[in-house]
Design an enzyme around this catalytic site. Structure first.
Site, PDB file in Angstrom:
ATOM      1  N   HIS A  37      48.191  38.709  37.608  1.00  0.00           N
ATOM      2  CA  HIS A  37      47.245  39.543  36.859  1.00  0.00           C
ATOM      3  C   HIS A  37      48.001  40.550  35.969  1.00  0.00           C
ATOM      4  O   HIS A  37      47.588  40.817  34.839  1.00  0.00           O
ATOM      5  CB  HIS A  37      46.331  40.309  37.817  1.00  0.00           C
ATOM      6  CG  HIS A  37      45.478  39.441  38.698  1.00  0.00           C
ATOM      7  ND1 HIS A  37      45.717  39.287  40.041  1.00  0.00           N
ATOM      8  CD2 HIS A  37      44.385  38.681  38.426  1.00  0.00           C
ATOM      9  CE1 HIS A  37      44.805  38.478  40.567  1.00  0.00           C
ATOM     10  NE2 HIS A  37      43.990  38.085  39.605  1.00  0.00           N
ATOM     11  N   GLY A 149      44.431  33.242  32.659  1.00  0.00           N
ATOM     12  CA  GLY A 149      45.655  32.591  33.134  1.00  0.00           C
ATOM     13  C   GLY A 149      45.592  31.078  32.993  1.00  0.00           C
ATOM     14  O   GLY A 149      44.558  30.465  33.263  1.00  0.00           O
ATOM     15  N   ASP A 152      44.579  28.729  36.111  1.00  0.00           N
ATOM     16  CA  ASP A 152      43.240  28.152  36.272  1.00  0.00           C
ATOM     17  C   ASP A 152      42.929  27.390  34.978  1.00  0.00           C
ATOM     18  O   ASP A 152      42.112  27.822  34.159  1.00  0.00           O
ATOM     19  CB  ASP A 152      42.219  29.254  36.548  1.00  0.00           C
ATOM     20  CG  ASP A 152      42.542  29.995  37.834  1.00  0.00           C
ATOM     21  OD1 ASP A 152      42.138  29.521  38.894  1.00  0.00           O
ATOM     22  OD2 ASP A 152      43.239  31.029  37.770  1.00  0.00           O
ATOM     23  N   LEU A 186      51.266  32.294  42.142  1.00  0.00           N
ATOM     24  CA  LEU A 186      50.660  33.445  42.826  1.00  0.00           C
ATOM     25  C   LEU A 186      49.145  33.291  42.791  1.00  0.00           C
ATOM     26  O   LEU A 186      48.573  32.872  41.786  1.00  0.00           O
ATOM     27  CB  LEU A 186      51.066  34.756  42.144  1.00  0.00           C
ATOM     28  CG  LEU A 186      52.562  35.066  42.099  1.00  0.00           C
ATOM     29  CD1 LEU A 186      52.775  36.500  41.590  1.00  0.00           C
ATOM     30  CD2 LEU A 186      53.225  34.894  43.457  1.00  0.00           C
TER      31      LEU A 186
HETATM   32  P1  AMP Z   1      41.180  35.724  39.651  1.00  0.00           P
HETATM   33  O1  AMP Z   1      41.232  37.179  40.008  1.00  0.00           O
HETATM   34  O2  AMP Z   1      41.888  34.837  40.626  1.00  0.00           O
HETATM   35  O3  AMP Z   1      39.818  35.267  39.266  1.00  0.00           O
HETATM   36  O4  AMP Z   1      42.045  35.591  38.338  1.00  0.00           O
HETATM   37  C1  AMP Z   1      41.810  36.412  37.225  1.00  0.00           C
HETATM   38  C2  AMP Z   1      42.665  35.912  36.089  1.00  0.00           C
HETATM   39  O5  AMP Z   1      44.037  35.926  36.484  1.00  0.00           O
HETATM   40  C3  AMP Z   1      42.345  34.465  35.702  1.00  0.00           C
HETATM   41  O6  AMP Z   1      42.382  34.357  34.277  1.00  0.00           O
HETATM   42  C4  AMP Z   1      43.460  33.691  36.354  1.00  0.00           C
HETATM   43  O7  AMP Z   1      43.750  32.484  35.688  1.00  0.00           O
HETATM   44  C5  AMP Z   1      44.611  34.664  36.241  1.00  0.00           C
HETATM   45  N1  AMP Z   1      45.654  34.376  37.226  1.00  0.00           N
HETATM   46  C6  AMP Z   1      45.497  34.249  38.564  1.00  0.00           C
HETATM   47  N2  AMP Z   1      46.671  33.921  39.150  1.00  0.00           N
HETATM   48  C7  AMP Z   1      47.589  33.826  38.139  1.00  0.00           C
HETATM   49  C8  AMP Z   1      48.982  33.511  38.091  1.00  0.00           C
HETATM   50  N3  AMP Z   1      49.695  33.222  39.179  1.00  0.00           N
HETATM   51  N4  AMP Z   1      49.585  33.521  36.874  1.00  0.00           N
HETATM   52  C9  AMP Z   1      48.884  33.812  35.747  1.00  0.00           C
HETATM   53  N5  AMP Z   1      47.582  34.120  35.732  1.00  0.00           N
HETATM   54  C10 AMP Z   1      46.925  34.119  36.904  1.00  0.00           C
END
Ligand code: AMP
Length: 283
Positions: A37, A149, A152, A186
């Site tokens: 994030h 990210g 996803d 991550l």
């Molecule tokens: P989430 O909180 O898991 O819904 O993720 C929020 C945003 O962070 C989304 O756009 C994800 O794709 C991105 N994200 C989660 N994990 C990673 C990672 N390891 N590397 C890059 N972006 C990430």
């Protein structure tokens, strides 16, 4: 950094910034923030004069037997991390702020074709929930740019297509996946793994790397590569939802002439369902 919880409060702040000619970059998340994030926030900082992050565990994108209740909620630590990443404003609404009519959400955003394949087959309705909440957040924040990210990858494509199809005036930026030293992407869901499962989880990245190396070497037998990837994951004790080689642009099945490819997988390991992908160009 301020935290606001109501639609009205975040809208007012964003409007003030826009009126002052400032460019707003937006990073939507579900919280439990980590270095993945943080990298999105850095990309947002680079592209905007003001950065708004949101934390909302969106019930609409969880299936009835999924981890909505168990999903880690760590607001205090997240606020600290956002402050350090020089985020200007956090929007952390409650479920009733986002869905005042309860579960009776009449309008859904459905990105046809992209939402019912791969993860969509195993999580029916998931991407409708994602597209709907992202469209709603865009309507509230009205950002100039939003960062998602590549981890996803299917979600990133769903959001890109939704934004294009609805002519929403938001630039969608994809940010590279941040990994642990052993290659594991991550993820907030990594915390569901036991120490022993966490060690085995490194095989996910190894299986993707193996397929990418073979594609780069000119191997065009996608079915065999998909079987080899699945087998590697199964031997490490994982249940494989899919291991697929697809066109990077639209996730359709590629033929031997297609060069812009992505290898994607989703596995279940212990209590966790983990996803990852790697892109490659066939020379
Ligand atoms: P989430 O909180 O898991 O819904 O993720 C929020 C945003 O962070 C989304 O756009 C994800 O794709 C991105 N994200 C989660 N994990 C990673 C990672 N390891 N590397 C890059 N972006 C990430």
């Amino acid at each position: 950094m301020d935290t606001v919880t109501t639609v009205e409060a975040v809208r007012t702040r964003a409007q003030q910034w826009r009126a002052a000619g400032l460019r707003i970059a937006f990073v939507p998340t579900m919280g439990n923030l980590h270095a993945g994030h943080t990298s999105l926030l850095a990309a947002a900082r680079y592209r905007g004069d003001r950065v708004i992050a949101s934390i909302f565990v969106n019930p609409l994108q969880f299936g009835p037997s999924e981890d909505y209740t168990a999903y880690p909620r760590t607001l205090l630590e997240d606020q600290q991390l956002l402050q350090e990443a020089r985020c200007d404003l956090l929007f952390a609404p409650g479920v009733t702020d986002m869905y005042p009519h309860g579960g009776d959400q009449r309008t859904l955003v459905v990105v046809r074709g992209l939402s019912d394949i791969l993860c969509g087959r195993f999580r029916p309705g998931h991407f409708d929930g994602v597209a709907t909440v992202v469209a709603k957040l865009f309507g509230i924040v009205a950002p100039d740019v939003a960062v998602f990210g590549e981890k996803d990858y299917q979600q990133l494509l769903v959001v890109r297509h939704m934004t294009l199809d609805l002519a929403l005036p938001v630039d969608i930026v994809g940010a590279p996946t941040v990994r642990a030293p052993d290659g594991l992407a991550l993820s907030s869901r990594n915390r569901y793994l036991s120490a022993e499962e966490r060690t085995r989880a490194a095989v996910i990245h190894q299986s993707l790397s193996q397929a990418v190396a073979a594609l780069y070497d000119g191997d065009t037998d996608h079915a065999a590569l998909e079987r080899a990837g699945s087998l590697m994951l199964e031997r490490a004790g994982m249940i494989v939802d899919y291991f697929a080689i697809r066109n990077a642009a639209d996730l359709t099945e590629p033929n031997a002439a297609c060069s812009d490819l992505v290898v994607l997988t989703a596995v279940r390991l212990g209590r966790a369902r983990l996803i990852d992908n790697l892109r490659t160009h066939r020379p």
